[in-house]
Design a protein around this motif. Structure first.
Motif, PDB file in Angstrom:
ATOM      1  N   GLY A 145       3.909 -57.571  10.357  1.00 44.03           N
ATOM      2  CA  GLY A 145       3.242 -58.343   9.325  1.00 44.03           C
ATOM      3  C   GLY A 145       1.972 -57.658   8.870  1.00 44.03           C
ATOM      4  N   PRO A 146       1.287 -58.241   7.916  1.00 46.44           N
ATOM      5  CA  PRO A 146       0.035 -57.649   7.428  1.00 46.44           C
ATOM      6  C   PRO A 146      -0.973 -57.469   8.559  1.00 46.44           C
ATOM      7  CG  PRO A 146       0.764 -59.408   5.967  1.00 46.44           C
ATOM      8  CD  PRO A 146       1.651 -59.462   7.169  1.00 46.44           C
ATOM      9  N   GLY A 147      -1.535 -56.263   8.630  1.00 45.65           N
ATOM     10  CA  GLY A 147      -2.567 -55.987   9.613  1.00 45.65           C
ATOM     11  C   GLY A 147      -2.069 -55.670  11.008  1.00 45.65           C
ATOM     12  N   GLN A 148      -0.750 -55.679  11.216  1.00 47.41           N
ATOM     13  CA  GLN A 148      -0.232 -55.445  12.560  1.00 47.41           C
ATOM     14  C   GLN A 148       0.076 -53.969  12.802  1.00 47.41           C
ATOM     15  OE1 GLN A 148       3.143 -58.215  12.861  1.00 47.41           O
ATOM     16  NE2 GLN A 148       1.869 -59.513  14.173  1.00 47.41           N
ATOM     17  N   VAL A 149       0.026 -53.597  14.093  1.00 45.62           N
ATOM     18  CA  VAL A 149       0.302 -52.221  14.507  1.00 45.62           C
ATOM     19  C   VAL A 149       1.229 -52.262  15.717  1.00 45.62           C
ATOM     20  CG1 VAL A 149      -0.681 -50.054  15.361  1.00 45.62           C
ATOM     21  CG2 VAL A 149      -1.957 -51.433  13.708  1.00 45.62           C
ATOM     22  N   PRO A 189       1.577 -53.569   6.585  1.00 48.48           N
ATOM     23  CA  PRO A 189       0.758 -53.602   5.372  1.00 48.48           C
ATOM     24  C   PRO A 189      -0.695 -53.927   5.695  1.00 48.48           C
ATOM     25  CG  PRO A 189       2.778 -54.913   5.126  1.00 48.48           C
ATOM     26  CD  PRO A 189       2.667 -54.564   6.573  1.00 48.48           C
ATOM     27  N   GLU A 190      -1.585 -53.440   4.846  1.00 48.43           N
ATOM     28  CA  GLU A 190      -3.017 -53.734   4.936  1.00 48.43           C
ATOM     29  C   GLU A 190      -3.674 -53.144   6.181  1.00 48.43           C
ATOM     30  OE1 GLU A 190      -3.689 -57.925   4.465  1.00 48.43           O
ATOM     31  OE2 GLU A 190      -2.147 -58.096   2.898  1.00 48.43           O
ATOM     32  N   VAL A 191      -3.079 -52.078   6.715  1.00 49.49           N
ATOM     33  CA  VAL A 191      -3.691 -51.369   7.847  1.00 49.49           C
ATOM     34  C   VAL A 191      -4.194 -50.029   7.340  1.00 49.49           C
ATOM     35  CG1 VAL A 191      -3.328 -50.291  10.089  1.00 49.49           C
ATOM     36  CG2 VAL A 191      -2.257 -52.490   9.579  1.00 49.49           C
ATOM     37  N   ALA A 192      -5.504 -49.830   7.453  1.00 44.26           N
ATOM     38  CA  ALA A 192      -6.109 -48.566   7.033  1.00 44.26           C
ATOM     39  C   ALA A 192      -6.739 -47.888   8.238  1.00 44.26           C
ATOM     40  CB  ALA A 192      -7.164 -48.815   5.959  1.00 44.26           C
ATOM     41  N   GLY A 193      -6.727 -46.559   8.230  1.00 44.51           N
ATOM     42  CA  GLY A 193      -7.400 -45.802   9.273  1.00 44.51           C
ATOM     43  C   GLY A 193      -6.569 -45.496  10.496  1.00 44.51           C
ATOM     44  N   LEU A 194      -5.321 -45.966  10.553  1.00 43.03           N
ATOM     45  CA  LEU A 194      -4.431 -45.677  11.675  1.00 43.03           C
ATOM     46  C   LEU A 194      -3.101 -45.172  11.130  1.00 43.03           C
ATOM     47  CD1 LEU A 194      -4.986 -48.744  14.068  1.00 43.03           C
ATOM     48  CD2 LEU A 194      -5.803 -46.402  14.403  1.00 43.03           C
ATOM     49  N   VAL A 195      -2.558 -44.141  11.776  1.00 43.33           N
ATOM     50  CA  VAL A 195      -1.261 -43.598  11.381  1.00 43.33           C
ATOM     51  C   VAL A 195      -0.447 -43.348  12.643  1.00 43.33           C
ATOM     52  CG1 VAL A 195      -2.153 -42.513   9.278  1.00 43.33           C
ATOM     53  CG2 VAL A 195      -2.128 -41.234  11.432  1.00 43.33           C
ATOM     54  N   ARG A 217      -7.378 -54.814  14.009  1.00 45.38           N
ATOM     55  CA  ARG A 217      -8.813 -54.994  14.239  1.00 45.38           C
ATOM     56  C   ARG A 217      -9.160 -54.969  15.724  1.00 45.38           C
ATOM     57  NH1 ARG A 217      -9.367 -60.491  10.962  1.00 45.38           N
ATOM     58  NH2 ARG A 217      -7.359 -60.741  12.060  1.00 45.38           N
ATOM     59  N   LEU A 218      -8.158 -55.114  16.593  1.00 41.17           N
ATOM     60  CA  LEU A 218      -8.382 -55.134  18.031  1.00 41.17           C
ATOM     61  C   LEU A 218      -8.182 -53.766  18.673  1.00 41.17           C
ATOM     62  CD1 LEU A 218      -6.489 -58.452  18.836  1.00 41.17           C
ATOM     63  CD2 LEU A 218      -8.965 -58.129  18.689  1.00 41.17           C
ATOM     64  N   LEU A 219      -8.032 -52.728  17.844  1.00 45.62           N
ATOM     65  CA  LEU A 219      -7.770 -51.384  18.356  1.00 45.62           C
ATOM     66  C   LEU A 219      -8.931 -50.443  18.043  1.00 45.62           C
ATOM     67  CD1 LEU A 219      -4.040 -50.937  17.285  1.00 45.62           C
ATOM     68  CD2 LEU A 219      -4.901 -51.406  19.584  1.00 45.62           C
ATOM     69  N   ALA A 220      -9.048 -49.413  18.868  1.00 41.34           N
ATOM     70  CA  ALA A 220     -10.038 -48.358  18.639  1.00 41.34           C
ATOM     71  C   ALA A 220      -9.436 -47.042  19.109  1.00 41.34           C
ATOM     72  CB  ALA A 220     -11.334 -48.661  19.395  1.00 41.34           C
ATOM     73  N   PRO A 221      -9.867 -45.916  18.525  1.00 38.42           N
ATOM     74  CA  PRO A 221      -9.318 -44.609  18.934  1.00 38.42           C
ATOM     75  C   PRO A 221      -9.726 -44.262  20.365  1.00 38.42           C
ATOM     76  CG  PRO A 221     -10.425 -44.474  16.803  1.00 38.42           C
ATOM     77  CD  PRO A 221     -10.781 -45.801  17.383  1.00 38.42           C
ATOM     78  N   VAL A 222      -8.802 -43.643  21.096  1.00 41.40           N
ATOM     79  CA  VAL A 222      -9.089 -43.166  22.448  1.00 41.40           C
ATOM     80  C   VAL A 222      -9.779 -41.809  22.353  1.00 41.40           C
ATOM     81  CG1 VAL A 222      -8.076 -42.418  24.636  1.00 41.40           C
ATOM     82  CG2 VAL A 222      -7.138 -44.407  23.435  1.00 41.40           C
ATOM     83  N   ILE A 385     -14.480 -58.464  18.307  1.00 41.31           N
ATOM     84  CA  ILE A 385     -13.941 -57.715  19.443  1.00 41.31           C
ATOM     85  C   ILE A 385     -13.784 -56.247  19.070  1.00 41.31           C
ATOM     86  CG2 ILE A 385     -11.914 -57.397  20.909  1.00 41.31           C
ATOM     87  CD1 ILE A 385     -11.560 -60.433  20.905  1.00 41.31           C
ATOM     88  N   GLY A 386     -13.301 -55.977  17.860  1.00 42.17           N
ATOM     89  CA  GLY A 386     -13.164 -54.599  17.420  1.00 42.17           C
ATOM     90  C   GLY A 386     -14.499 -53.887  17.337  1.00 42.17           C
ATOM     91  N   GLU A 387     -15.522 -54.587  16.828  1.00 44.76           N
ATOM     92  CA  GLU A 387     -16.855 -53.990  16.748  1.00 44.76           C
ATOM     93  C   GLU A 387     -17.406 -53.689  18.143  1.00 44.76           C
ATOM     94  OE1 GLU A 387     -18.153 -56.475  12.698  1.00 44.76           O
ATOM     95  OE2 GLU A 387     -19.015 -56.968  14.663  1.00 44.76           O
ATOM     96  N   ILE A 388     -17.199 -54.637  19.059  1.00 45.35           N
ATOM     97  CA  ILE A 388     -17.679 -54.441  20.438  1.00 45.35           C
ATOM     98  C   ILE A 388     -16.980 -53.248  21.068  1.00 45.35           C
ATOM     99  CG2 ILE A 388     -17.656 -55.440  22.754  1.00 45.35           C
ATOM    100  CD1 ILE A 388     -18.113 -58.180  21.439  1.00 45.35           C
ATOM    101  N   LEU A 389     -15.669 -53.158  20.867  1.00 45.03           N
ATOM    102  CA  LEU A 389     -14.904 -52.067  21.468  1.00 45.03           C
ATOM    103  C   LEU A 389     -15.368 -50.717  20.932  1.00 45.03           C
ATOM    104  CD1 LEU A 389     -12.659 -51.688  23.498  1.00 45.03           C
ATOM    105  CD2 LEU A 389     -10.995 -51.878  21.647  1.00 45.03           C
TER     106      LEU A 389
END
Length: 466
Positions: A145-149, A189-195, A217-222, A385-389
């Motif tokens: 769905g929108p925003g999902q990874v 859809p609507e996911v930017a910055g991740l591939v 929004r709950l993810l960050a690069p390792v 949570i994403g900002e904190i991470l």
């Protein structure tokens, strides 16, 4: 190097001295080896001595005896018995003597992975006993769905909530596995910055399996120098500590904070973060884990046992009765009452446990000036949570914070891992690693591929894995 050098010199002199020809030299060490389950971590220098003396034993059979103890008292009776029995190596633990023996390894096949299942996950259909944990086929994956990874999970962090739910001690229904690290497979859809191909870590639901889906929004690069197991240990423990101390507690430099269970995942993060913020840290932990807490910079008179109520009197005395400004709690019962009394000037009491949640109004009435708040990380919302991470990973990259000690279990050994965490035998974090299937579209490098073993491996890769 200094210790092994000195020992080597003694061994050489002993072996060359004719007067010692009929005697055995006892090399006594302390905490050099793992002798019993849950033994403390070996001292590296003493362990190196064992390796050296073992080599000497092979060159000079019967000349040397290795004896390892767990205390300051020399176990002379055990040493004498070992000499009489001709044992080359012994370890004494709590007065009991252990000798090295070769036995057949236990056959621990672990939980079976569902055959022919495209996807599977760890679940417990009937909570109440860890024997009910199993790997079950997963439902077909719906479109994102929108925003999902969608992420291929490489490792997933364990939390007490998982264990409490498995044991039937947590309210409501929980999907096991709340945090993970892995590789992006697909973005909605609507996911930017991740591939696809990106290495990510973050918060999930149901991450104990090869594939999991979450909000981007709950993810960050390792970071490049971080393993998947290390990355999986960060999201919930470190974000919970950050959310508690910064967002809810407003901890400031110069204030005093009490962190309970400081050797656990959240505790390890909270101690480091509080020190980074300039606060004075008081901590409790099981005595066997004190070394780990001291290594984070907690002073001896600021550290007490989490097994008894002595911390109240000790910390009150250490602060001349002032107590602390903030308590981060995960205990229950009379431990909560004792911790509340350490806020005589008022302050903040943040409860992250679920076994003994109090009424904030009743606490305020009994302890004037104390703001009591039971909380859960999810209350922060995906954006926060994403900002904190992202902030935490930046602090880890710069060295302002350090990763916790991490112990990894294969997900097929989940009952052992759950038991390990449930008995609070861990320091830092426990993660479950997920078997990584070979990709038929990928490549494998076999070094020495024309040798006998290399050729067998190459053939097996083709015939068994496509």
């Amino acid at each position: 190097r200094a210790l092994t050098g000195r020992v080597l010199e003694v061994l050489q002199r002993w072996a060359a001295d004719e007067r010692c020809a009929g005697s055995r030299l006892v090399v006594l060490t302390r905490h050099a080896v793992l002798a019993v389950p849950d033994d403390r971590a070996p001292d590296p220098a003493a362990a190196a001595v064992w390796g050296l003396v073992r080599a000497a034993q092979s060159e000079e059979p019967g000349r040397f005896l290795l004896a390892d103890t767990d205390g300051d008292d020399v176990p002379w009776a055990a040493v004498g018995a070992a000499i009489g029995a001709g044992e080359p190596q012994i370890a004494v633990r709590a007065g009991a003597v252990f000798a090295a023996r070769l036995v057949r390894a236990a056959q621990t096949a672990g939980l079976p992975v569902p055959a022919h299942a495209a996807a599977w996950h760890l679940d417990i259909p009937e909570p109440g006993t860890l024997e009910n944990l199993r790997l079950s086929p997963a439902d077909p994956e719906p479109p994102l769905g929108p925003g999902q990874v969608r992420v291929a999970v490489r490792a997933a962090g364990m939390n007490f909530r998982d264990v409490l739910y498995a044991l039937g001690m947590y309210p409501g229904e929980v999907r096991l596995g709340g945090e993970a690290a892995g590789v992006v497979l697909e973005t909605g859809p609507e996911v930017a910055g991740l591939v696809p191909g990106d290495r990510v870590t973050g918060v999930f639901t149901g991450a104990f399996g090869p594939v999991a889906v979450t909000d981007h929004r709950l993810l960050a690069p390792v970071p490049p120098d971080m393993t998947f197991a290390e990355a999986a240990a960060v999201p919930i423990a470190y974000a919970t500590a950050y959310y508690a101390l910064v967002d809810l507690g407003g901890l400031r430099a110069g204030e005093a904070v009490l962190v309970h269970a400081a050797a656990g995942g959240v505790g390890t993060a909270a101690v480091q973060l509080a020190r980074h913020l300039g606060a004075e840290v008081f901590a409790t932990a099981s005595p066997g884990k004190w070394d780990a807490v001291r290594a984070m910079g907690v002073a001896g008179d600021r550290l007490a046992s989490s097994r008894d109520l002595g911390f109240e009197e000790g910390f009150a005395a250490a602060t001349s009765g002032r107590g602390v400004d903030l308590v981060l709690d995960a205990l229950a019962g009379e431990f909560v009452d004792a911790s509340l009394r350490l806020l005589p000037r008022g302050g903040r009491f943040l409860e992250m446990g679920k076994n003994d949640v109090r009424d904030a109004g009743e606490v305020a009435a009994a302890h004037p000036g104390v703001r009591y708040q039971a909380f859960d990380l999810w209350e922060a919302g995906p954006e926060r949570i994403g900002e904190i991470l992202a902030e935490l990973l930046a602090l880890l990259r710069t060295g302002a914070l350090r990763l916790p000690p991490v112990r990894a279990f294969d997900v097929r050994q989940a009952p052992d891992a759950f038991r390990h965490v449930g008995q609070a035998r861990h320091i830092g974090k426990v993660v479950l690693t997920v078997p990584r299937p070979l990709d038929p579209a990928g490549t494998v490098l076999v070094t020495g591929g024309t040798g006998g073993l290399g050729a067998l491996v190459a053939r097996h890769l083709v015939t068994a894995h496509g």
